[in-house]
Design an enzyme around this catalytic site. Structure first.
Site, PDB file in Angstrom:
ATOM      1  N   GLU A   1       9.415   1.281  11.025  1.00  0.00           N
ATOM      2  CA  GLU A   1      10.692   1.986  10.825  1.00  0.00           C
ATOM      3  C   GLU A   1      10.064   3.184  10.999  1.00  0.00           C
ATOM      4  O   GLU A   1       9.153   3.808  10.066  1.00  0.00           O
ATOM      5  CB  GLU A   1      11.464   1.718   9.394  1.00  0.00           C
ATOM      6  CG  GLU A   1      12.911   2.534   9.800  1.00  0.00           C
ATOM      7  CD  GLU A   1      12.284   4.205   9.229  1.00  0.00           C
ATOM      8  OE1 GLU A   1      12.221   4.828   9.386  1.00  0.00           O
ATOM      9  OE2 GLU A   1      12.559   3.335   7.498  1.00  0.00           O
TER      10      GLU A   1
ATOM     11  N   LYS B   1       0.627  -1.089  -0.425  1.00  0.00           N
ATOM     12  CA  LYS B   1       0.238   0.379   0.062  1.00  0.00           C
ATOM     13  C   LYS B   1       0.870   1.326   0.221  1.00  0.00           C
ATOM     14  O   LYS B   1       1.215   1.644   1.349  1.00  0.00           O
ATOM     15  CB  LYS B   1      -0.646  -0.555   0.922  1.00  0.00           C
ATOM     16  CG  LYS B   1      -2.013   0.552   0.721  1.00  0.00           C
ATOM     17  CD  LYS B   1      -1.851   2.743   1.063  1.00  0.00           C
ATOM     18  CE  LYS B   1      -1.494   3.287   2.144  1.00  0.00           C
ATOM     19  NZ  LYS B   1      -1.219   4.456   1.960  1.00  0.00           N
TER      20      LYS B   1
ATOM     21  N   GLU C   1       9.585  15.857  15.552  1.00  0.00           N
ATOM     22  CA  GLU C   1       9.812  15.978  13.745  1.00  0.00           C
ATOM     23  C   GLU C   1       9.268  16.548  12.784  1.00  0.00           C
ATOM     24  O   GLU C   1       7.543  16.488  13.193  1.00  0.00           O
ATOM     25  CB  GLU C   1       9.926  14.130  13.565  1.00  0.00           C
ATOM     26  CG  GLU C   1      10.345  13.887  12.354  1.00  0.00           C
ATOM     27  CD  GLU C   1      10.346  12.695  11.874  1.00  0.00           C
ATOM     28  OE1 GLU C   1      11.169  11.800  11.659  1.00  0.00           O
ATOM     29  OE2 GLU C   1       9.268  11.810  11.645  1.00  0.00           O
TER      30      GLU C   1
ATOM     31  N   CYS D   1      13.611  10.506   7.637  1.00  0.00           N
ATOM     32  CA  CYS D   1      13.360  10.075   8.708  1.00  0.00           C
ATOM     33  C   CYS D   1      14.177  10.115   9.557  1.00  0.00           C
ATOM     34  O   CYS D   1      14.761  10.712  11.142  1.00  0.00           O
ATOM     35  CB  CYS D   1      12.626   8.402   8.367  1.00  0.00           C
ATOM     36  SG  CYS D   1      13.594   7.694   7.561  1.00  0.00           S
TER      37      CYS D   1
END
Length: 486
Positions: free
Chosen positions: A255, A180, A389, A289
């Site tokens: 992750e 997906k 973040e 990331c």
């Protein structure tokens, strides 16, 4: 634009066939550099996931299970070759859909994806168990077998590359898949399906269902026939996936986010560290990331380092990602642009000093989700821009006094995905590398990856590792066999 001419409306790829969504819904994928529509994409729902999982289950129990490990390895190597042969096309599509520069896509992302398939092609014939001498009259051994049906949910920052990190080891181990992709960047997942189809991957082994994460992704997570979910994305969504997966106790590898410290000691090669700081935060417009979004500078070098850093930032070209001279393209979407700009405003309100950038970038077209490469000085770890973040081209600079202070401040975060240390002192580097709680620590470098090296996080950056031999652990089960010979 050559790539745009090749893009047709996207359909779902299920059971080796290109099909429309059951409900007939579609959505539009947008070019973030121009804000124009690229094409329409089939918008799947739970019923489409049901079809894809059924196809994957049938393939796992049927033709794929009968294929030898050598044949799987040859298929994966062939896919790597096909990716390399289509490098220009895939790179253009990736750049068009995500806003990453054509240089990054063609020199890094796509070649690394091809390398990932070749690396795991070699592992296909080397997945084995052990024989164990337990006692006389018994023959005992272990088998490493595929988990089963794997659901992969992929983010929008490195759509093609991060898909390869999941597809290659999963297929090498003998699993089947439903992938997906992010709704913002579905195009190269469909290119993967074309490659698998042309390479001769059996029907149902690889399936793609596009659509919204809340409906398609979570349907994949909830389905009891899916044995494992491999997810890359935000920590908040990772936590939601854990809650949803609890109902079927399926295996997970996550992750997740990061707020990685990039620590520069006074004895570092300053010019190299400046380049590393730029790469650490402005590569792929900060949508990384593992981005080095917190730059820690030892007090004695702060002013000199900041002068060099801000001078270099002024030379970064923000603009058309298809232009090979462009260093930073647009962020992926209007929503992400607004999120990043809100963080920049937060930093200003909390008292951090903007020393570069600080707003939306004008590239001369009046269009596109472009943001200036932004640097805040005078930041503390308690500020929002240092805690959360941002996932954009925003750097927070934080001073420190000593080795112990730098390590302590670097670890002062809920995340633990990556870090870097810059020093000429080997003992200092190794001390810091051991003490920093992160899955990857670079010494005198930043953002270096290889298919042979595991990648993943500590703390709220998730668990499980991708790539390397340990990456196969996510996709295999260990079975113990005890044969009584007495």
């Amino acid at each position: 634009m050559p790539a745009a001419q090749k893009i047709t409306p996207g359909r779902l790829y299920i059971g080796g066939q290109w099909v429309d969504a059951v409900a007939g819904h579609t959505f539009t994928t947008i070019n973030p550099a121009t804000e124009e529509a690229i094409t329409t994409i089939a918008e799947g729902r739970a019923e489409d996931i049901d079809r894809a999982v059924q196809a994957a289950r049938l393939a796992f129990d049927g033709p794929w299970a009968r294929l030898s490990a050598s044949d799987r390895g040859r298929l994966l190597w062939k896919i790597g070759d096909m990716i390399e042969a289509r490098l220009a096309e895939i790179s253009e599509v990736e750049s068009l859909d995500s806003g990453k520069t054509i240089t990054e896509a063609s020199r890094v992302d796509v070649p690394m994806a091809a390398d990932c398939f070749r690396y795991f092609a070699g592992w296909a014939t080397k997945i084995h168990g052990d024989t164990l001498a337990i006692r006389p009259g018994a023959f005992t051994f272990t088998l490493r077998q595929p988990v089963g049906v794997v659901g992969a949910i992929v983010p929008w920052n490195f759509p093609f590359l991060l898909s390869s990190w999941k597809i290659a080891p999963a297929l090498a181990a003998g699993n089947t898949m439903v992938i997906k992709p992010a709704s913002q960047t579905p195009l190269t997942a469909l290119r993967f399906a074309e490659i698998c189809q042309e390479a001769g991957v059996p029907e149902g082994v690889f399936n793609v269902v596009t659509g919204p994460g809340g409906k398609v992704g979570m349907a994949l997570v909830r389905d009891p026939r899916v044995d494992k979910i491999a997810f890359t994305g935000s920590t908040d969504v990772g936590k939601q996936i854990m809650r949803e997966a609890a109902g079927t106790l399926k295996r997970l590898s996550l992750e997740l986010g990061g707020k990685s410290p990039n620590i520069v000691f006074a004895d570092a090669d300053m010019d190299a560290a400046v380049r590393g700081a730029l790469t650490g935060i402005f590569y792929n417009k900060g949508e990384v990331c593992a981005a080095g979004s917190r730059l820690f500078l030892e007090d004695s070098i702060h002013d000199q380092f900041m002068t060099k850093l801000t001078d270099r930032v002024k030379s970064l070209k923000v603009g058309d990602p298809m232009d090979k001279a462009t260093r930073m393209g647009p962020v992926v979407s209007k929503g992400q642009m607004e999120t990043v700009l809100s963080y920049i405003e937060s930093g200003k309100q909390e008292g951090a000093r903007v020393v570069a950038g600080g707003g939306r970038a004008d590239v001369g077209t009046g269009k596109g989700y472009f943001i200036q490469p932004t640097i805040f000085d005078g930041v503390t770890n308690e500020m929002k821009i240092a805690r959360e973040e941002i996932f954009g081209p925003v750097l927070s600079v934080i001073p420190f006094r000593s080795v112990e202070d730098g390590i302590a401040q670097g670890n002062h975060t809920a995340y633990g995905l990556a870090a870097a240390v810059w020093t000429r002192d080997v003992s200092k580097a190794l001390k810091a590398a051991k003490a920093i709680r992160a899955g990857t620590v670079w010494v005198n470098a930043y953002n270096l990856f290889d298919a042979a090296l595991p990648f993943g996080g500590f703390k709220e950056s998730g668990f499980g590792r991708e790539m390397g031999s340990v990456g196969l652990d996510n996709y295999t089960e260990v079975k113990t066999v005890w044969v009584d010979l007495s």
